[in-house]
Motif scaffolding. Structure first.
Motif: not given
Length: 797
Positions: A106, A115, A119, A134
């Motif tokens: 990500e 974020k 997820y 991440s």
């Protein structure tokens, strides 16, 4: 169970996402690059009658960034053809494809809520056991996994790459308490072995390791600059290559990275409330930085920051620096600092620090203050951000391009002297440092050991079994040396020949050392590696020697020197033991010729290699022209193939083309698919070369038999002469360029032969040397060489 990474999904196609996608493609992994669907149609899309439902529109953001990736300069891909390994899409239509991916990375905008929403979507499609990480540079990793499943948490960690991903080797791995230890181990090993990264295990603290230290160092300079009365260009002059830092130094780096990014990290550290008062204030933005942010003077992305390109009265572009008192841009003057003059004859930056802190001018004052503050700061960051000093040094070298980390520099000036500098700068070091003799030592086995704060003893730096550090073995393993080279025993019957001349140029002392190394290897050992760990492998032959001989018309001596070079390269090819060459960085001219004559090549991925001799008015004279003629002759299957392959080879040499990576060197015929290999992690290069030499020896290496070469003679020569005539008529080349190209073509085709003929390598070497000498007699050639050496100063008569 062994985990294999065949497919990676990158979520977010911006600068970092594209860079990460490109680097995975570089190592042979298939990549799916996704981004959001655009909110609105562009004018161009409206004119085409497209709608938001059209795939071309829905993938537009990822597609546009993918195009930028392919056009990036410097290149993000090792080879343009590696772009085929990347496909693009969008979050809404293609996220379900992550069911078949091995690793989801990500890289979306730095907002916790966004974020977390990504997820949430990942969990709807992700297969249990799939890696998720991440690339965040500022958000605490443990915040990211709140509300996630146990399986998600088990396989999740921060994997913080640095931009540009291809060129900056740092990968910080930041686990959470829930990350499976085996997965942490996998991230660390995969990053080092496959991605070629310096992988550093970081704690989940603000800005992790590299940004925490790097931004402190930068912010400290931002506060010090006004008090010392120095300009932004002064600071950049003092904090660049002179101390082993990148050319962009301090303020140019801030412009490239973006002032907003610097501010974000600094504010993040302050808001975390994890700094002591004396360091807390360092992360406070100076008034002029606050004003720059308000003015949106953010650096390269806004066309102005600490520097701005301005057209002068003549309409020419000039780089002006920001006057921090007036907040106006002005042409920066060139400052002279006596302290810098004292370091001119000190080659290694690490050896300069003792001199730099001892001066009496503002430069020395800056070094004393900035190093004192840095030493104190890093001492207090152990164990907060890292339990081990070597991790901090690794992070700064790999992430910020520092040649030496702060604890290495501290060792160079002396631990006690560093404590004094800290006190003079207004800081106190952490108590654990006061009884340290040095932070690093080298043990009897040639391995680096570091002072471990927790145990109070010296401990091996882990992972050294995968590489050989020449600096560490020179003292006990050097068998012979002269002013330009050395021979070391690598163990297990393999020796290493190291070029150590200025710029690693290939002069008489290096060739003498090379022949001695081959003699020694043939007499007492099983194989030879030719490798070094300098900035570059070799920039080529010693041009100054060639120039002096040519000017003085010492043709016999020059002929003998070129013949000796050719003979040395042929010994690399035809010795009775395997010879492995390990090129990296700039590998030009003679360095390229040496590489091409090896039994095998272990090239660093970042190898910039080519035959560049035409740039100084000659042709490759150390066997390079002969070698290219030999290699292309193996492909003479039909007339079309003959002419096309010969033309390609001719153009590469005539234009002095340099491969932008080892993989591009395959396309140019400099590296060969069937025998040469590439390592992405340069630290493993010498060890890999040693193991390859050992393997060849153990499997019964036999000295090669000299080869015959089929050359095409007049027919092919006519093709080249017509081409160079047309180039001259079209004013694409000069008369001198045409002369060089025609003589190059003459050697590649074997000279004025009436028909295709099989000749010996020595025949071509003689023709190559004769042509090289002829071109050295040309005034234009001497002028080119003189210009290269003296930046345009006139020739002596």
């Amino acid at each position: 169970m062994k985990r294999r990474i065949k497919h990676v999904t990158v979520l977010g196609s911006g600068i970092m996402g594209s860079g990460i996608a490109a680097h995975f493609a570089n190592i042979g992994v298939q990549v799916l690059l996704l981004d959001i669907i655009p909110f609105e149609l562009t004018e161009a899309e409206l004119k085409k009658g497209l709608t938001k439902d059209d795939k071309i529109v829905r993938n537009r953001i990822a597609t546009e960034n993918f195009v930028k990736l392919q056009k990036s300069s410097p290149a993000l891909l090792y080879s343009p053809k590696f772009a085929e390994r990347i496909t693009v899409g969008n979050f809404d239509d293609d996220l379900e494809k992550i069911k078949k991916t091995d690793w989801i990375i990500e890289v979306v905008v730095e907002r916790l809520d966004i974020k977390k929403s990504v997820y949430e979507k990942i969990e709807q499609h992700r297969k249990p056991g799939t890696l998720v990480s991440s690339n965040t540079s500022g958000i605490p990793i443990h915040f990211l996994i709140e509300g996630r499943s146990e399986d998600f948490k088990k396989y999740f960690a921060g994997t913080h790459f640095f931009n540009p991903v291809r060129y900056l080797p740092l990968l910080e791995v930041i686990p959470t308490p829930e990350t499976d230890p085996e997965i942490i181990k996998f991230y660390m090993e995969y990053g080092a072995k496959f991605l070629g990264k310096t992988t550093v295990l970081a704690k989940d603290t603000p800005a992790f390791i590299a940004n925490r230290i790097g931004v402190f160092s930068m912010m400290n300079l931002l506060h010090e600059i006004k008090g010392l009365g120095l300009s932004v260009s002064d600071i950049d002059k003092l904090t660049g290559p002179i101390i082993g830092r990148p050319k962009s130094a301090t303020f140019r780096t801030a412009d490239v990275v973006g002032l907003d990014t610097l501010v974000m990290v600094a504010n993040g550290v302050r808001e975390s409330n994890m700094e002591a008062t004396e360091y807390y204030d360092v992360f406070k933005l100076p008034d002029y930085v606050q004003q720059m942010v308000e003015n949106k003077w953010l650096g390269s992305k806004s066309q102005q920051g600490f520097y701005k390109k301005i057209k002068n009265a003549e309409g020419k572009s000039e780089i002006h620096g920001l006057n921090l008192d007036t907040m106006e841009y002005e042409l920066q003057g060139k400052s002279e600092f006596p302290t810098l003059e004292l370091t001119k004859n000190i080659d290694k930056p690490i050896d300069r620090f003792k001199v730099l802190i001892g001066g009496k001018d503002k430069a020395a004052e800056l070094y004393r203050k900035s190093l004192g503050a840095l030493f104190a700061y890093v001492s207090h960051k152990v164990p907060e951000i890292s339990d081990e000093v070597y991790k901090i040094d690794d992070a700064m070298r790999a992430g910020f391009g520092w040649e030496n980390g702060p604890f290495e520099i501290w060792d160079a000036v002396g631990v006690q002297k560093g404590i004094e500098l800290a006190k003079e700068a207004g800081y106190e070091v952490s108590d654990w440092v006061r009884n340290v003799e040095s932070f690093y030592k080298v043990n009897e086995e040639g391995q680096s050991i570091y002072f471990d704060k927790n145990s109070g003893n010296y401990t091996n730096i882990p992972g050294q079994e995968d590489f050989i550090i020449l600096d560490n073995i020179r003292k006990n393993k050097t068998l012979w040396s002269n002013s330009g080279s050395a021979i070391q025993d690598l163990g297990d019957g393999i020796i290493n020949f190291e070029i150590r001349s200025k710029m690693n140029s290939l002069g008489g002392e290096v060739l003498d050392g090379l022949n001695r190394a081959i003699d020694l290897a043939e007499k007492d050992y099983d194989g030879l590696v030719i490798g070094n760990q300098g900035a570059n492998f070799s920039v080529g032959a010693n041009l100054a020697m060639i120039l002096m001989m040519a000017i003085d018309q010492d043709w016999d001596d020059l002929n003998m020197a070129i013949a000796y070079f050719q003979k040395s390269m042929m010994r690399v090819r035809y010795s009775s033991v395997p010879v492995i060459v390990a090129p990296h960085g700039m590998t030009l001219g003679g360095g390229c010729e040496m590489t091409m004559h090896a039994d095998r090549v272990v090239a660093a991925a970042e190898t910039y290699i080519g035959l560049v001799e035409t740039g100084v008015g000659v042709i490759p004279g150390g066997g390079g022209t002969k070698e290219m003629a030999l290699r292309v002759s193996r492909e003479f299957h039909s007339d079309d193939v003959k002419n096309n392959r010969l033309r390609d080879m001719f153009m590469n040499i005539a234009m002095g083309k340099v491969a932008t990576s080892a993989y591009e060197a395959y396309d140019m015929g400099i590296l060969e698919d069937h025998k040469d290999i590439v390592v992405v992690n340069k630290n493993r290069q010498i060890k890999t070369a040693k193991m390859l030499a050992l393997s060849l020896a153990e499997h019964g290496y036999t000295q090669p038999i000299e080869q015959k070469v089929k050359v095409l003679g007049r027919d092919a020569l006519g093709m080249f002469l017509v081409g160079t005539d047309q180039m001259l008529t079209g004013k694409y080349i000069s008369e001198h360029d045409k002369l060089i190209a025609d003589k190059l073509a003459n050697v590649l085709v074997g000279g004025n032969l009436s028909e295709p003929t099989v000749v010996t390598e020595q025949y071509l070497l003689n023709l190559e040397r004769e042509t090289f000498l002829q071109l050295c007699g040309e005034r234009k050639t001497l002028e080119r060489i003189q210009f290269m050496l003296t930046k345009g100063k006139p020739l002596r008569n």
